[in-house]
Write a protein that holds these residues in place. Structure first.
Motif, PDB file in Angstrom:
ATOM      1  N   UNK A   1      40.504  45.899 100.886  1.00 47.38           N
ATOM      2  CA  UNK A   1      41.770  45.276 100.470  1.00 47.38           C
ATOM      3  C   UNK A   1      42.421  46.147  99.405  1.00 47.38           C
ATOM      4  N   UNK A   2      43.586  46.710  99.697  1.00 46.21           N
ATOM      5  CA  UNK A   2      44.263  47.555  98.695  1.00 46.21           C
ATOM      6  C   UNK A   2      44.911  46.688  97.614  1.00 46.21           C
ATOM      7  N   UNK A   3      44.631  47.023  96.364  1.00 42.58           N
ATOM      8  CA  UNK A   3      45.195  46.281  95.241  1.00 42.58           C
ATOM      9  C   UNK A   3      46.278  47.092  94.552  1.00 42.58           C
ATOM     10  N   UNK A   4      47.267  46.388  94.023  1.00 43.73           N
ATOM     11  CA  UNK A   4      48.328  47.028  93.256  1.00 43.73           C
ATOM     12  C   UNK A   4      48.369  46.444  91.863  1.00 43.73           C
ATOM     13  N   UNK A   5      49.388  46.819  91.117  1.00 46.20           N
ATOM     14  CA  UNK A   5      49.500  46.356  89.735  1.00 46.20           C
ATOM     15  C   UNK A   5      50.583  45.304  89.558  1.00 46.20           C
ATOM     16  N   UNK A   6      51.296  44.964  90.653  1.00 46.66           N
ATOM     17  CA  UNK A   6      52.424  44.047  90.528  1.00 46.66           C
ATOM     18  C   UNK A   6      52.008  42.580  90.540  1.00 46.66           C
ATOM     19  N   UNK A   7      50.868  42.259  91.160  1.00 46.81           N
ATOM     20  CA  UNK A   7      50.455  40.859  91.313  1.00 46.81           C
ATOM     21  C   UNK A   7      49.014  40.676  90.847  1.00 46.81           C
ATOM     22  N   UNK A   8      48.588  39.413  90.732  1.00 46.50           N
ATOM     23  CA  UNK A   8      47.189  39.120  90.424  1.00 46.50           C
ATOM     24  C   UNK A   8      46.308  39.579  91.571  1.00 46.50           C
ATOM     25  N   UNK A   9      45.066  39.911  91.283  1.00 46.44           N
ATOM     26  CA  UNK A   9      44.160  40.446  92.297  1.00 46.44           C
ATOM     27  C   UNK A   9      44.008  39.505  93.483  1.00 46.44           C
ATOM     28  N   UNK A  10      43.920  38.217  93.228  1.00 45.20           N
ATOM     29  CA  UNK A  10      43.706  37.278  94.342  1.00 45.20           C
ATOM     30  C   UNK A  10      44.880  37.261  95.306  1.00 45.20           C
ATOM     31  N   UNK A  11      46.077  37.550  94.810  1.00 41.89           N
ATOM     32  CA  UNK A  11      47.260  37.544  95.672  1.00 41.89           C
ATOM     33  C   UNK A  11      47.168  38.607  96.764  1.00 41.89           C
ATOM     34  N   UNK A  12      46.502  39.710  96.462  1.00 40.60           N
ATOM     35  CA  UNK A  12      46.367  40.772  97.456  1.00 40.60           C
ATOM     36  C   UNK A  12      45.411  40.361  98.583  1.00 40.60           C
ATOM     37  N   UNK A  13      44.463  39.503  98.259  1.00 41.55           N
ATOM     38  CA  UNK A  13      43.574  38.965  99.312  1.00 41.55           C
ATOM     39  C   UNK A  13      44.384  38.144 100.306  1.00 41.55           C
ATOM     40  N   UNK A  14      45.243  37.262  99.783  1.00 42.49           N
ATOM     41  CA  UNK A  14      46.042  36.410 100.662  1.00 42.49           C
ATOM     42  C   UNK A  14      47.033  37.254 101.464  1.00 42.49           C
ATOM     43  N   UNK A  15      47.574  38.291 100.809  1.00 44.98           N
ATOM     44  CA  UNK A  15      48.542  39.161 101.490  1.00 44.98           C
ATOM     45  C   UNK A  15      47.871  39.914 102.635  1.00 44.98           C
ATOM     46  N   UNK A  16      46.623  40.314 102.450  1.00 48.19           N
ATOM     47  CA  UNK A  16      45.912  41.081 103.483  1.00 48.19           C
ATOM     48  C   UNK A  16      45.703  40.252 104.747  1.00 48.19           C
ATOM     49  N   UNK A  17      45.619  38.936 104.604  1.00 49.03           N
ATOM     50  CA  UNK A  17      45.429  38.063 105.760  1.00 49.03           C
ATOM     51  C   UNK A  17      46.602  38.176 106.730  1.00 49.03           C
ATOM     52  N   UNK A  18      47.785  38.501 106.192  1.00 46.87           N
ATOM     53  CA  UNK A  18      48.960  38.738 107.037  1.00 46.87           C
ATOM     54  C   UNK A  18      48.714  39.837 108.059  1.00 46.87           C
TER      55      UNK A  18
END
Length: 247
Positions: free
Chosen positions: A41-58
Motif C-alpha cells: 500500500x503506497x502511503x503519502x503525506x497528505x492524509x492519515x495512514x489509514x486513509x491510504x488503506x481504504x483508498x487502495x481498496x478502490x
C-alpha cells in the motif's frame, strides 16, 4: 496481463501467520495479494495512514476479511477498528468480499446476542465487545454478509478455492451465453433485413409490372394504325382500353 488484486484485511499480530498463508495461496493462483505489512500500500503525506488503506481498496477486485478475537487498532475518526473499516469500505464500494470468522469467536457470538447490553458480561473469545457489535452489523447487511467460520487457515483456503472456481465457471458460462445472445441478435437483424428486402422487391415488382403494362399499351400497334387511317400527324395515345373502346 492484468491480475486480480486481492486485499487481505485483518488485525496483524494475532493473525499474521494466517495472513502469510493466504498471501502464498493468492500468489499460487497467479493473483496479486495486497498486504499492508508487505509494503503493498503506497502511503503519502497528505492524509492519515489509514486513509491510504481504504483508498487502495478502490484498486482491488476482492477483499478477504479475517476476523479474530482482537479488535485491533482503532480508527481516529470512528468507533471502529481499521480492519472493520476496510471491510465496510469494500462492501460500500461493491467489491466482492469473503468474510472468515474464527470458530471460537462465532460460537460465543450467540452468548453476546443473549446478553447484549449487559455491561457486567465478560467474553472469553474477544478482547473487546465491539468485535461482536461489528459482527452484528455484518449479519444485518442485505448483501455481502455471508460469514464462514474457520478453525485452520486450510479451511479458509479450501473455501476460497471453491468460490473462485465457481466465479471462473460462471464467467465462462456467461461468456458462452453472451455468444448465443449475439448470434440470436445477428439472426434477428438478418431476418429483419431480409424481410425489408423482400417487401421492397415485391413493391418494386408490382410497380415494375404496371410500368411495363403502361409502356406496352401506349405503344400498341393499333394506335399507329388509327393515326395512319385518320391521317393524324401527331402520335395517337389512349390511356386505357375503355377510352379506346369509346372512340
Amino acid at each position: 496481463m492484468a491480475k486480480p488484486r486481492i486485499f487481505i484485511s485483518s488485525t496483524y499480530y494475532d493473525l499474521k501467520h494466517i495472513r502469510a498463508d493466504l498471501e502464498r495461496f493468492v500468489l499460487e493462483q497467479g493473483y496479486e495479494p495486497i498486504l499492508n505489512e508487505k509494503g503493498n500500500i503506497p502511503y503519502g503525506s497528505e492524509k492519515r495512514l489509514e486513509e491510504y488503506c481504504y483508498k487502495e481498496i478502490d484498486l482491488c477486485d476482492i477483499l478477504v476479511s479475517i476476523i479474530g478475537g482482537r479488535f485491533g487498532t482503532e480508527s481516529r475518526d470512528q468507533n471502529y477498528s481499521i480492519s472493520n473499516l476496510e471491510l465496510k469500505t469494500a462492501i460500500e464500494k461493491g467489491r466482492q468480499v469473503y468474510i472468515f470468522v474464527e470458530k471460537s469467536v462465532l460460537a460465543e457470538y450467540r452468548t453476546y446476542e443473549i446478553n447484549k447490553g449487559k455491561a457486567e458480561v465478560r467474553y472469553a473469545a474477544v478482547d473487546d465487545v465491539r468485535v461482536y457489535k461489528f459482527l452484528e452489523e455484518i449479519f444485518a447487511l442485505p448483501l455481502n454478509n455471508q460469514v464462514k467460520a474457520f478453525e485452520t487457515v486450510h479451511e479458509a483456503i479450501s473455501y476460497l478455492k471453491e468460490q473462485w472456481s465457481g466465479l471462473f465457471q460462471r464467467l465462462l458460462s456467461e461468456s458462452a451465453r453472451q455468444k448465443e445472445v449475439n448470434l440470436i441478435e445477428n439472426l434477428n437483424t438478418t431476418a429483419k433485413t431480409l424481410k425489408q428486402l423482400v417487401e421492397y422487391l415485391a413493391a418494386e415488382k408490382a410497380r415494375g409490372n404496371k410500368a411495363i403494362e403502361e409502356i406496352l399499351f401506349s405503344n400498341h400497334p393499333a394506335f399507329d394504325d388509327i393515326r395512319k387511317k385518320t391521317k393524324i400527324a401527331h402520335r395517337v395515345i389512349f390511356q386505357n382500353v375503355n377510352e379506346l373502346a369509346g372512340c
